[in-house]
Design an enzyme around this catalytic site. Structure first.
Site, PDB file in Angstrom:
ATOM      1  CG  HIS A 124      -2.185   0.741   1.040  1.00 13.66           C
ATOM      2  ND1 HIS A 124      -3.236   0.669   1.923  1.00 13.66           N
ATOM      3  CD2 HIS A 124      -2.579   1.608   0.087  1.00 13.66           C
ATOM      4  CE1 HIS A 124      -4.217   1.460   1.505  1.00 13.66           C
ATOM      5  NE2 HIS A 124      -3.837   2.038   0.410  1.00 13.66           N
TER       6      HIS A 124
ATOM      7  CB  ILE B  52      -7.299   2.941  10.753  1.00 13.31           C
ATOM      8  CG1 ILE B  52      -7.707   2.220  12.049  1.00 13.31           C
ATOM      9  CG2 ILE B  52      -7.904   2.215   9.566  1.00 13.31           C
ATOM     10  CD1 ILE B  52      -8.871   2.771  12.718  1.00 13.31           C
ATOM     11  CD  GLU B  53      -4.319  -0.748   5.186  1.00  9.09           C
ATOM     12  OE1 GLU B  53      -4.098  -1.741   5.894  1.00  9.09           O
ATOM     13  OE2 GLU B  53      -4.104  -0.721   3.973  1.00  9.09           O
ATOM     14  N   GLY B  54      -6.259   3.651   6.470  1.00  9.38           N
ATOM     15  CA  GLY B  54      -6.982   4.568   5.597  1.00  9.38           C
ATOM     16  C   GLY B  54      -6.494   6.002   5.749  1.00  9.38           C
ATOM     17  N   GLY B  55      -5.543   6.202   6.663  1.00 10.92           N
ATOM     18  CA  GLY B  55      -5.050   7.549   6.910  1.00 10.92           C
ATOM     19  C   GLY B  55      -5.858   8.202   8.004  1.00 10.92           C
TER      20      GLY B  55
END
Lengths: 319, 257, 319, 257
Positions: A124, B52-55
């Site tokens: 990612h 969380i990796e969604g930023g």
């Protein structure tokens, strides 16, 4: 990996040769989509089922583009559409499916396992750095991620030695797409764009691409943008075509405006579980090829459904 | 439901939560890892920050609206900051993320994880899995990674078909030699016990068993030989407190089963 | 260039060893400033006379720090103060003076030409990339700037070969300061910071440093931050000490709140024209050493002057 | 004041403005370059975008409140975007900035500029100047750079003591060989005329003279020999229109003298 992807000199020359107008960018979605050509590398903004430029995806499918390389950090239904429609021959992503409740994408499995579509997997962050390197106008960025894994061999990531410490780091190659397709919250008619909530990778993608196509939930007066200039994330001179598209990401979400339609995903996946990619062909006929306009497309969901999803978004963001 | 029957997901969430210290940051995947982090925050680590990796930084859980993906409004609920995906991972690369907290798929004796492909040919796989998402980055960049997974023989394989997310690679110094200068997998919390890794060989080993589970049971459900730590402890069962707090997050039992 | 500046491994170990609390950060300005030590590399937020952390600068001077290396992309009066007070032995910057109307800084000339302070000049972007490389946790970033100029020899910038195209690029070394001092518009008591208007380099500086000290115009309830989480630029766990300091940048500006006091600069420079660095010594006595608190310091300007500068800011930003 | 008397600053601003085409972007320094860009935008290039190194895109000029620095509210007045300093320069590195528009200090026959130090020893200079600011980046990264400067012999030296901002370095291919793959100085607009650079040698040469100025006068005021372009033209004098628009920006004559 194709050398044209990271050729920063050629990518810069393309921008130098291009007009960078502060003028009018508004046009129709079909006129905007005509700037995508067969064989292009197309970077898709948003992430998974968030701020997916669905109106542009739909139009690209209607124009029957072919041999596209689709690049998106997390791929969702738009990727399945492109595969089943025969528009994409290659996808570059870190993850593809809809989400935990819907399991592994059967469409991805059918097309990738069957060798009909090549799936080039990057981590990612590595994919994010490919866009960022391009946005910065450099051919690579040093990193500590993805090293030691088998993903290195898939994308062909090389290493670089730090000239100061001598340490070896990963070197993520830039990715300069031909076209970027993005959906944002608001823009003025000159293409100055603002996004609410999580920005995803859209700002980097816009700078990385040669041609930038944007749909916006709202077209606002220039004064609105200038009053809140610190909210602008893409400058007008970067944008080639701008389209007014309310609910332009539906049934995917748009932060603060409408939640993704999980029920719609349930139906969609149930149909695939029953009929595989045939179900997607039927879905495309119904939602993409038959409705002439995006407004006609939205009518298939109905105002009540749209209003429900708006209410659900407010519950989560007006806290 | 009576707290006496504890689901696998509840057991993982509680045991996982206990691994997290206060005044730290945790990069958590959605589902059980996120619930475990939220439980730790409410129970013993009030100054823990979830990322969380969604930023997304510092979100809260809205009971009944649990996040389905890493990138949606449910995940960003009452967050304190939304830096974006790339910049969230860069915080980890810089060293701001103490814990990586993730679920496993196929995992091997050195903690390497495969979420990409089954079969010999990557480009024509027997089974194409969804891919790494941010797992590779979390395991590469966080100070310490803890994996939460159901303990099944089919998941614990001697060698993964494809290393999507690098654990200790081939053990010894191989991870560092590959350029992964920091972090590594410290623990694998499973439905049967808690596994760690030998300090030298970096081979997975048994460190604790859950109440009523024997080391033999763990070995029977693992596809490779497991050493034992000098002392193998028995974990404390989930308390009513822990279960009550946890269940309050997921009244519809979407993730707790 | 000192190798400790770009040692990304040591810099990361320092962060790993450090608590990253989501808890209370509020403290007094003198307690905050005590985290600066003699010999530290101190990165200063804002730019020129915009969002300069004047309350912290003042306190660092009051605590008589010595042998500091001051880093700021464009340096203004705060740099002159540090030179005359004997606090800085080295400055790293792209430009130093107040601004066109006030000419070349006589203080900079006296101290640099006299060899009392070393001035290490980097290009504006190169210095920005030094902070960004550090913020990203890498030892360098590739660039096309500063090459071919004599600035390369000053800072000792090296080059790196792109492993993909073979092209040689500049390699800007990371800069990991011991301390960052910043002034922002608002923060909650946990140190989640928001900035209005131009962001300057503050977000990168905060990530680059080991210790982060912040003054804020306003301390707001947590709910205000969470309601507009997309405005937050520095997360609380990065911040070590937070101080409530209205007008904390004065007589420098804070976007939207107060304009820089050009008249004050006029008086200040007139005095220097007449008496050189003696004038700055007198200025420091009056504005830094004598007033015990920052409130006492602001009283020297007076409420009327502060109100005038607020009105001027509104004229320019409420358009 | 009657438009018949034109100040040096006005002459530079008008002649500079004429260099800019529509549908482009210009990275402009404060003072005369910014006024020249604003004039171009109002007169013939309505779709020109101004970018300022403070990280400011598309600002307007508020008459009577002209910017003093690159980083203040006057400079950001009604801007369309405020990306920050580093990211504004990165737009130039990527290729989004067509023109760089800057004032000069000490300039040499190859368009190299010195704004750092006078004297032999950088660390103990005879005269310490303010420094590059963004000039080095603008001249390194923009597609084309135009310098606006008063034409004085002391400014036009054979070789600068210190190359702060690289023009064509030693001419021929030296700029590209140094790794500066793009851009370069295309013109030096002065109070006496317009200078360009030979396509091969990259030496400065005379391309146009302002009305009433002779090539000899230009040579007399230049510290190094100047060739002439194949045809040396004479510039059109500033029109009343141009002067009126320009003066409206600066009623207090802060920068127009």
């Amino acid at each position: 990996m194709n050398a044209a992807e990271y050729d920063f000199i050629a990518a810069r020359r393309r921008l130098e040769a291009k007009g960078k107008s502060a003028g009018e960018k508004l046009t129709s979605v079909d006129d905007a989509a005509r700037r995508v050509h067969d064989g292009d590398v197309v970077a898709v903004g948003g992430c998974l089922f968030s701020r997916t430029p669905m109106a542009l995806v739909r139009e690209i499918l209607r124009q029957r583009r072919r041999r596209l390389t689709l690049v998106r950090n997390l791929m969702c239904t738009e990727g399945e559409f492109m595969m089943v429609a025969g528009a994409a021959e290659r996808v570059m992503t870190a993850w593809m499916s809809i989400g935990l409740p819907w399991g592994v994408s059967k469409i991805m499995r059918e097309f990738v396992e069957g060798g009909k579509v090549a799936m080039e997997e990057w981590s990612h962050l590595a994919l994010g750095l490919r866009f960022r390197a391009a946005a910065m106008g450099v051919p690579f960025l040093p990193t500590l991620t993805m090293l030691g894994s088998d993903l290195v061999g898939v994308g062909g990531m090389k290493t670089v030695q730090d000239p100061y410490t001598g340490q070896t780091l990963g070197a993520v190659p830039a990715l300069f797409p031909q076209v970027a397709i993005l959906h944002v919250h608001r823009a003025d008619r000159f293409g100055n764009c603002q996004i609410d909530g999580y920005p995803h990778m859209d700002a980097d993608i816009a700078r990385a691409a040669t041609t930038v196509l944007v749909t916006a939930e709202e077209i606002v007066p220039e004064s609105v943008i200038r009053r809140h200039s610190d909210r602008t994330v893409i400058p007008g001179f970067v944008v080639d075509a701008l389209v007014h598209a309310p609910f332009g990401s539906f049934p995917h979400e748009c932060y603060g405006l409408y939640e993704a339609d999980y029920d719609h995903f349930d139906e969609y996946v149930r149909a695939i579980d029953a009929n595989g990619s045939r179900a997607v062909e039927q879905y495309l006929a119904r939602y993409v090829y038959e409705p002439p306009s995006f407004a006609d497309y939205l009518d298939l969901f109905g105002g009540e459904r749209l209003a429900r999803q708006q209410a659900r978004a407010r519950e989560l963001t007006e806290a | 439901m009576p707290s006496t029957t504890v689901t696998s997901a509840e057991l993982l969430a509680v045991m996982g939560a206990r691994q997290l210290r206060d005044d730290t940051t945790v990069f958590a995947g959605v589902g059980v890892p996120l619930l475990a982090a939220a439980l730790a925050q409410q129970r013993h680590a009030p100054q823990l920050t979830l990322v969380i990796e969604g930023g997304i930084i510092g979100p809260r859980i809205k009971p009944g609206r649990l996040p389905i993906s890493t990138n949606e409004m449910r995940t960003a609920y009452r967050a304190s900051m939304l830096p974006g995906i790339t910049d969230a991972f860069l915080l980890a690369q810089r060293g701001f993320l103490d814990y990586g907290f993730m679920g496993g798929a196929q995992i091997d004796a050195f903690g390497n994880i495969n979420t990409s492909t089954l079969g010999a040919d990557y480009w024509r796989p027997r089974v194409r899995l969804p891919g790494t998402g941010g797992a590779n980055d979390i395991i590469s960049l966080c100070r310490e990674v803890i994996i939460l997974t159901a303990h099944e023989k089919r998941r614990f394989v001697p060698k993964v078909d494809f290393i999507t997310s690098p654990g200790w690679l081939d053990g010894d110094g191989s991870r560092r030699r590959a350029g992964l200068l920091f972090g590594g997998v410290s623990r694998v919390v499973t439905t049967l016990g808690i596994l760690g890794f030998d300090g030298e060989s970096r081979r997975m080993r048994i460190e604790a068993t859950h109440p009523g589970v024997s080391v033999e049971q763990i070995r029977e459900n693992t596809g490779f030989p497991l050493e034992e730590a000098a002392t193998v402890t028995v974990t404390e069962p989930p308390t009513d407190d822990e279960l009550a707090m946890l269940r309050a997050f997921d009244p519809d039992r979407r993730f707790l089963g």
